[in-house]
Design a protein around this motif. Structure first.
Motif, PDB file in Angstrom:
ATOM      1  N   THR A  39       0.824  -1.190   0.000  1.00 39.92           N
ATOM      2  CA  THR A  39       0.000   0.000   0.000  1.00 39.92           C
ATOM      3  C   THR A  39       0.866   1.250   0.000  1.00 39.92           C
ATOM      4  O   THR A  39       1.918   1.307   0.625  1.00 39.92           O
ATOM      5  CB  THR A  39      -0.885   0.001   1.256  1.00 39.92           C
ATOM      6  OG1 THR A  39      -1.636  -1.209   1.255  1.00 39.92           O
ATOM      7  CG2 THR A  39      -1.809   1.195   1.293  1.00 39.92           C
ATOM      8  N   ARG A  85      -4.249   3.599   3.535  1.00 39.80           N
ATOM      9  CA  ARG A  85      -4.909   3.382   4.830  1.00 39.80           C
ATOM     10  C   ARG A  85      -5.567   4.682   5.278  1.00 39.80           C
ATOM     11  O   ARG A  85      -5.192   5.314   6.267  1.00 39.80           O
ATOM     12  CB  ARG A  85      -3.892   2.884   5.862  1.00 39.80           C
ATOM     13  CG  ARG A  85      -4.518   2.227   7.078  1.00 39.80           C
ATOM     14  CD  ARG A  85      -3.435   1.627   7.949  1.00 39.80           C
ATOM     15  NE  ARG A  85      -4.006   0.828   9.038  1.00 39.80           N
ATOM     16  CZ  ARG A  85      -3.286   0.167   9.941  1.00 39.80           C
ATOM     17  NH1 ARG A  85      -1.949   0.216   9.869  1.00 39.80           N
ATOM     18  NH2 ARG A  85      -3.873  -0.527  10.891  1.00 39.80           N
ATOM     19  N   LEU A 157      -8.416   3.056  11.770  1.00 41.71           N
ATOM     20  CA  LEU A 157      -7.323   2.596  10.915  1.00 41.71           C
ATOM     21  C   LEU A 157      -7.480   1.137  10.517  1.00 41.71           C
ATOM     22  O   LEU A 157      -6.842   0.678   9.566  1.00 41.71           O
ATOM     23  CB  LEU A 157      -5.986   2.796  11.625  1.00 41.71           C
ATOM     24  CG  LEU A 157      -5.489   4.241  11.725  1.00 41.71           C
ATOM     25  CD1 LEU A 157      -4.214   4.300  12.545  1.00 41.71           C
ATOM     26  CD2 LEU A 157      -5.258   4.832  10.335  1.00 41.71           C
ATOM     27  N   ASP A 158      -8.317   0.401  11.244  1.00 39.18           N
ATOM     28  CA  ASP A 158      -8.464  -1.029  10.987  1.00 39.18           C
ATOM     29  C   ASP A 158      -9.799  -1.444  10.387  1.00 39.18           C
ATOM     30  O   ASP A 158      -9.949  -2.573   9.929  1.00 39.18           O
ATOM     31  CB  ASP A 158      -8.250  -1.816  12.282  1.00 39.18           C
ATOM     32  CG  ASP A 158      -6.860  -1.609  12.856  1.00 39.18           C
ATOM     33  OD1 ASP A 158      -5.888  -1.679  12.080  1.00 39.18           O
ATOM     34  OD2 ASP A 158      -6.742  -1.354  14.073  1.00 39.18           O
ATOM     35  N   TRP A 182      -8.680  -3.639   7.509  1.00 42.92           N
ATOM     36  CA  TRP A 182      -7.282  -3.530   7.103  1.00 42.92           C
ATOM     37  C   TRP A 182      -6.543  -4.796   7.547  1.00 42.92           C
ATOM     38  O   TRP A 182      -6.367  -5.037   8.728  1.00 42.92           O
ATOM     39  CB  TRP A 182      -6.648  -2.300   7.718  1.00 42.92           C
ATOM     40  CG  TRP A 182      -5.236  -2.045   7.274  1.00 42.92           C
ATOM     41  CD1 TRP A 182      -4.106  -2.351   7.949  1.00 42.92           C
ATOM     42  CD2 TRP A 182      -4.839  -1.420   6.045  1.00 42.92           C
ATOM     43  NE1 TRP A 182      -3.010  -1.953   7.226  1.00 42.92           N
ATOM     44  CE2 TRP A 182      -3.435  -1.382   6.057  1.00 42.92           C
ATOM     45  CE3 TRP A 182      -5.538  -0.890   4.958  1.00 42.92           C
ATOM     46  CZ2 TRP A 182      -2.704  -0.832   5.007  1.00 42.92           C
ATOM     47  CZ3 TRP A 182      -4.819  -0.347   3.906  1.00 42.92           C
ATOM     48  CH2 TRP A 182      -3.411  -0.319   3.934  1.00 42.92           C
ATOM     49  N   GLU A 185      -1.741  -5.314   5.099  1.00 43.05           N
ATOM     50  CA  GLU A 185      -1.378  -4.084   4.404  1.00 43.05           C
ATOM     51  C   GLU A 185      -2.313  -3.707   3.265  1.00 43.05           C
ATOM     52  O   GLU A 185      -1.897  -3.104   2.270  1.00 43.05           O
ATOM     53  CB  GLU A 185       0.064  -4.174   3.864  1.00 43.05           C
ATOM     54  CG  GLU A 185       1.113  -4.346   4.945  1.00 43.05           C
ATOM     55  CD  GLU A 185       1.057  -3.231   5.989  1.00 43.05           C
ATOM     56  OE1 GLU A 185       1.063  -2.056   5.576  1.00 43.05           O
ATOM     57  OE2 GLU A 185       1.007  -3.537   7.192  1.00 43.05           O
ATOM     58  N   ASP A 186      -3.599  -4.055   3.400  1.00 47.81           N
ATOM     59  CA  ASP A 186      -4.569  -3.622   2.407  1.00 47.81           C
ATOM     60  C   ASP A 186      -5.970  -3.770   2.983  1.00 47.81           C
ATOM     61  O   ASP A 186      -6.178  -4.445   3.993  1.00 47.81           O
ATOM     62  CB  ASP A 186      -4.453  -4.444   1.124  1.00 47.81           C
ATOM     63  CG  ASP A 186      -4.716  -3.610  -0.127  1.00 47.81           C
ATOM     64  OD1 ASP A 186      -5.261  -2.487   0.009  1.00 47.81           O
ATOM     65  OD2 ASP A 186      -4.381  -4.073  -1.233  1.00 47.81           O
ATOM     66  N   TRP A 187      -6.951  -3.117   2.330  1.00 50.59           N
ATOM     67  CA  TRP A 187      -8.345  -3.233   2.733  1.00 50.59           C
ATOM     68  C   TRP A 187      -8.973  -4.459   2.066  1.00 50.59           C
ATOM     69  O   TRP A 187      -8.796  -4.675   0.867  1.00 50.59           O
ATOM     70  CB  TRP A 187      -9.133  -1.984   2.319  1.00 50.59           C
ATOM     71  CG  TRP A 187      -8.756  -0.734   3.027  1.00 50.59           C
ATOM     72  CD1 TRP A 187      -8.071   0.326   2.515  1.00 50.59           C
ATOM     73  CD2 TRP A 187      -9.061  -0.376   4.386  1.00 50.59           C
ATOM     74  NE1 TRP A 187      -7.918   1.310   3.464  1.00 50.59           N
ATOM     75  CE2 TRP A 187      -8.525   0.904   4.619  1.00 50.59           C
ATOM     76  CE3 TRP A 187      -9.736  -1.028   5.422  1.00 50.59           C
ATOM     77  CZ2 TRP A 187      -8.630   1.557   5.850  1.00 50.59           C
ATOM     78  CZ3 TRP A 187      -9.846  -0.391   6.652  1.00 50.59           C
ATOM     79  CH2 TRP A 187      -9.301   0.886   6.861  1.00 50.59           C
TER      80      TRP A 187
END
Length: 218
Positions: A39, A85, A157-158, A182, A185-187
């Protein structure tokens, strides 16, 4: 909202393997998370009301999807990955994941689902449903959605919870609730547990004034 519009949206989401993820919700792991790109780093302040910057639109199976020049996806191919993020990255991930999953052709959807979905009962249910249908052609233009806006209802953030608004050729509007988390390291998209019988799509009379508008595709 006319009953026809609600039926119209439900028919589209179910028949097209749940476009916008709602009706049947969307492995299998053969491709795994390794296909994801790292990301992009970002120093942009968190502002859920800010629209994604430098958006262009890309056709995927008959539906125009927003691609952020900064917020992602930064990796496009069979799958779409690499989101910032940020609230904007989360929204773009939810929109791209849900639409790509629902329209991914036969032979491609397992890889797309493996990259895009959180493990869980929702994913398992979607995989079983998808395996029983066939998608070989793009969405019909008369029933394809036009992604118009989104509204974040919660963000950390998560995890991000949001509602995505889409318009249709008959002037109807749908609101679809979606959740991304998250991970690695990605959604990734989290589908609801079918046992909860959560209604994720509904017809609405208008897009809220405070929703984040996405400039129409050209």
């Amino acid at each position: 909202m006319r009953a026809k519009s609600a039926h119209h949206a439900q028919t589209f989401t179910a028949a097209a393997a749940a476009l916008l993820v709602s009706a049947a919700a969307f492995t299998v792991s053969a491709c795994g998370i390794s296909d994801q790109s790292a990301t992009k780093s970002t120093t942009t302040a968190v502002d859920p009301a800010r629209a994604p910057a430098d958006v262009r639109w890309e056709n995927y199976q008959g539906v125009q999807l927003p691609i952020g020049g900064h917020d992602g996806p930064s990796k496009l191919g069979t799958t779409a990955a690499g989101y910032t993020r940020t609230p904007q990255g989360a929204a773009l991930a939810a929109i791209n994941h849900s639409t790509r999953l629902s329209l991914a052709p036969d032979g491609v959807w397992p890889q797309v689902a493996a990259i895009s979905l959180m493990p869980g009962a929702g994913k398992d249910s979607w995989v079983l449903a998808r395996a029983q249908i066939s998608i070989t052609a793009p969405a019909n233009a008369t029933v394809a959605p036009h992604i118009a806006a989104y509204q974040l209802t919660a963000y950390t953030l998560d995890r991000a919870d949001l509602t995505v608004y889409a318009t249709y050729s008959d002037a109807s509007i749908t609101a679809t609730t979606e959740t991304v988390r998250w991970v690695s390291e990605d959604w990734r998209l989290e589908l609801p547990d079918p046992a909860a019988k959560t209604q994720t799509v509904q017809s609405v009379p208008a897009i809220p004034a405070d929703a984040v508008k996405l400039a129409p595709a050209k």
